[in-house]
Design a protein around this motif. Structure first.
Motif, short mmCIF file in Angstrom:
data_model
loop_
_atom_site.label_atom_id
_atom_site.label_comp_id
_atom_site.label_asym_id
_atom_site.label_seq_id
_atom_site.Cartn_x
_atom_site.Cartn_y
_atom_site.Cartn_z
N LEU A 192 0.64 -20.98 6.07
CA LEU A 192 1.32 -22.15 5.50
C LEU A 192 0.70 -22.55 4.17
O LEU A 192 1.41 -22.95 3.24
N ARG A 193 -0.61 -22.41 4.06
CA ARG A 193 -1.28 -22.73 2.81
C ARG A 193 -1.14 -21.59 1.80
O ARG A 193 -0.81 -21.82 0.63
N ALA A 194 -1.35 -20.35 2.25
CA ALA A 194 -1.31 -19.21 1.34
C ALA A 194 0.08 -18.97 0.77
O ALA A 194 0.22 -18.43 -0.34
N SER A 195 1.12 -19.37 1.48
CA SER A 195 2.49 -19.17 1.01
C SER A 195 2.99 -20.33 0.16
O SER A 195 4.11 -20.28 -0.35
N LEU A 196 2.20 -21.39 0.05
CA LEU A 196 2.54 -22.62 -0.69
C LEU A 196 3.55 -23.50 0.05
O LEU A 196 4.01 -24.50 -0.51
N ILE A 197 3.87 -23.17 1.29
CA ILE A 197 4.75 -24.07 2.06
C ILE A 197 4.10 -25.44 2.21
O ILE A 197 4.76 -26.48 2.06
N GLU A 198 2.80 -25.45 2.46
CA GLU A 198 2.09 -26.71 2.62
C GLU A 198 2.16 -27.55 1.35
O GLU A 198 2.39 -28.76 1.40
N SER A 199 2.02 -26.92 0.19
CA SER A 199 2.07 -27.67 -1.07
C SER A 199 3.48 -28.19 -1.34
O SER A 199 3.65 -29.29 -1.87
N VAL A 200 4.50 -27.41 -0.99
CA VAL A 200 5.89 -27.85 -1.19
C VAL A 200 6.19 -29.07 -0.33
O VAL A 200 6.83 -30.03 -0.77
N ARG A 201 5.71 -29.06 0.89
CA ARG A 201 5.93 -30.20 1.78
C ARG A 201 5.21 -31.44 1.27
O ARG A 201 5.74 -32.56 1.34
N ARG A 202 4.02 -31.24 0.77
CA ARG A 202 3.29 -32.39 0.21
C ARG A 202 4.02 -32.94 -1.00
O ARG A 202 4.15 -34.17 -1.15
N ALA A 203 4.52 -32.08 -1.87
CA ALA A 203 5.27 -32.54 -3.04
C ALA A 203 6.50 -33.33 -2.63
O ALA A 203 6.83 -34.35 -3.24
N ALA A 204 7.19 -32.86 -1.59
CA ALA A 204 8.39 -33.56 -1.12
C ALA A 204 8.04 -34.95 -0.61
O ALA A 204 8.74 -35.93 -0.88
N ARG A 205 6.94 -35.05 0.14
CA ARG A 205 6.52 -36.36 0.64
C ARG A 205 6.18 -37.31 -0.51
O ARG A 205 6.59 -38.47 -0.51
N GLU A 206 5.44 -36.80 -1.48
CA GLU A 206 5.04 -37.65 -2.59
C GLU A 206 6.22 -38.05 -3.45
O GLU A 206 6.26 -39.15 -3.99
N SER A 207 7.20 -37.16 -3.59
CA SER A 207 8.39 -37.49 -4.35
C SER A 207 9.17 -38.61 -3.69
O SER A 207 9.65 -39.53 -4.36
N GLN A 208 9.29 -38.57 -2.37
CA GLN A 208 9.99 -39.62 -1.65
C GLN A 208 9.29 -40.97 -1.80
O GLN A 208 9.93 -42.02 -1.90
N LEU A 209 7.97 -40.93 -1.82
CA LEU A 209 7.21 -42.17 -1.93
C LEU A 209 7.45 -42.86 -3.27
O LEU A 209 7.30 -44.10 -3.36
N THR A 210 7.80 -42.11 -4.30
CA THR A 210 7.95 -42.71 -5.64
C THR A 210 9.38 -43.15 -5.92
O THR A 210 9.64 -43.69 -6.98
N ARG A 211 10.31 -42.88 -5.02
CA ARG A 211 11.72 -43.24 -5.27
C ARG A 211 12.02 -44.66 -4.82
O ARG A 211 11.42 -45.17 -3.90
#
Length: 397
Positions: A378-397
């Motif tokens: 999950l970390r090596a494939s960047l899935i973890e980073s994509v999910r974190r970006a999605a969460r942070e994006s929602q927080l700023t809307r």
């Protein structure tokens, strides 16, 4: 919302994805490229699962897979003893992603596909041979001058590589360092999988010299291999590229003397750098213009494509949170790409015998434990980073 005028600079894979994504979202896009054609030299090729999801979102996934090779596993080896240390299987990500594998497709293929699709969208332009010479902006627009013309846009996305003119015009510092050794890539038709029993993606550790072996499709789809080596710090370009040295390196990954011919060589310096800012005013940096890293793990290009996708959707918002792009993307690159690629390199080049075995034992334990195996992927494939970006994006809307 009316479509905005967006200028994308650089027609590599990140720039073309940014341009196509913006155009599909209703913006008026102009894509500028300094060269007369897309660079087709052997470069990045590993496309991670969340990047494949983006390519699917652009309507390119079937052609992309057809022009590449699907690789579900990757392996770590001890090169001197030809020991297989550990194997990781993306099949463990079933249910986490629609694409539980990577696709090995040369980056120029993605760029060319995206350009052809972009040209078919009304209001979009692709202009080759337009090298940027200057950039200026005010509160309402950005003006970019090339050797041939001048362009104005609501926003500019700079995807013009590690030597980015856009970044330099903005006066943004490129923080980090350059590794003392260089990387040598040897492209050959020799079938390493048949000879060594390895898979299509392999990381081969060695205390003096390591080698990574990757199979790609090639333009003819007949398949070829890339063997990536570190050079010695005191090794000159002439020595590294000499026929004798290249053949000697192939011999050290067990290629028989009669089969040491090669198709292409690429020798390059390797950097770990991140722009101090990812945005200034109405101008954004994506991909290598914003960050560069060693390629071990296949993460830099993928991260750049994620940035392009993120930014295209951000600029579609009625009142986009422009600061949010840098606030999300810069820490993600540092934590998931810079730190991980440095750790990947250190794992391969460890010289102390005891520490080498300790690192190998850690890999074995991760591969053997289902939960750790999945967490590593999950970390090596960047899935973890994509999910974190999605969460942070929602927080700023």
């Amino acid at each position: 919302m009316r479509g905005r005028n967006i200028l994308v600079i650089g027609a590599g894979p990140v720039g073309t994805v940014a341009a196509l994504a913006c155009a599909r979202l209703g913006h008026h896009v102009t894509l500028l490229e300094a060269q007369e054609s897309v660079d087709d030299s052997p470069r990045a090729s590993t496309t991670q699962p969340p990047t494949l999801e983006i390519i699917a979102g652009l309507g390119l996934i079937d052609e992309y897979i057809r022009q590449g090779l699907v690789a579900q596993t990757f392996q770590f080896w001890d090169r001197p003893t030809r020991r297989l240390i550990a194997e990781f299987d993306f099949g463990r990500l079933q249910g986490e992603t629609a694409y539980p594998y990577v696709v090995q497709t040369e980056q120029h293929k993605l760029a060319n596909m995206a350009i052809e699709r972009l040209k078919a969208i009304p209001g979009s332009r692709v202009l080759m041979g337009e090298a940027v010479v200057s950039l200026a902006q005010d509160e309402k627009q950005v003006t970019v001058k090339t050797k041939n013309s001048s362009f104005s846009a609501d926003y500019v996305i700079g995807c013009d590589g590690g030597r980015s003119t856009v970044r330099k015009e903005l006066g943004i510092e490129f923080e980090g360092y350059t590794w003392p050794e260089r990387f040598l890539v040897i492209t050959t038709r020799f079938d390493f999988a048949a000879a060594l029993g390895c898979c299509a993606r392999n990381y081969m550790a060695g205390p003096e010299e390591w080698t990574n072996l990757f199979k790609v499709a090639g333009d003819d789809l007949k398949g070829r291999w890339r063997a990536v080596y570190n050079t010695r710090e005191d090794e000159s370009d002439e020595e590294a590229l000499s026929d004798a040295a290249v053949r000697a390196r192939l011999s050290r990954v067990y290629v028989p003397e009669s089969e040491r011919d090669y198709l292409h060589l690429n020798l390059y310096k390797v950097h770990q750098r991140v722009a101090k800012q990812f945005r200034r005013g109405r101008v954004f940096l994506c991909g290598d213009a914003a960050h560069v890293n060693n390629p071990i793990g296949g993460l830099g290009l993928n991260c750049g494509i994620h940035e392009a996708w993120d930014l295209s959707h951000l600029l579609t918002q009625e009142k986009p949170d422009l600061d949010g792009y840098e606030r999300r993307r810069r820490p993600l690159n540092i934590e998931y790409v810079q730190e991980q690629t440095v750790a990947n390199k250190q794992r391969l080049e460890e010289r102390d015998p005891a520490r080498r075995e300790t690192r190998f034992d850690e890999l074995r334990r991760m591969a053997d434990d289902p939960e750790k195996h999945k967490a590593f992927l999950l970390r090596a494939s960047l899935i973890e980073s994509v999910r974190r970006a999605a969460r942070e994006s929602q927080l700023t809307r």
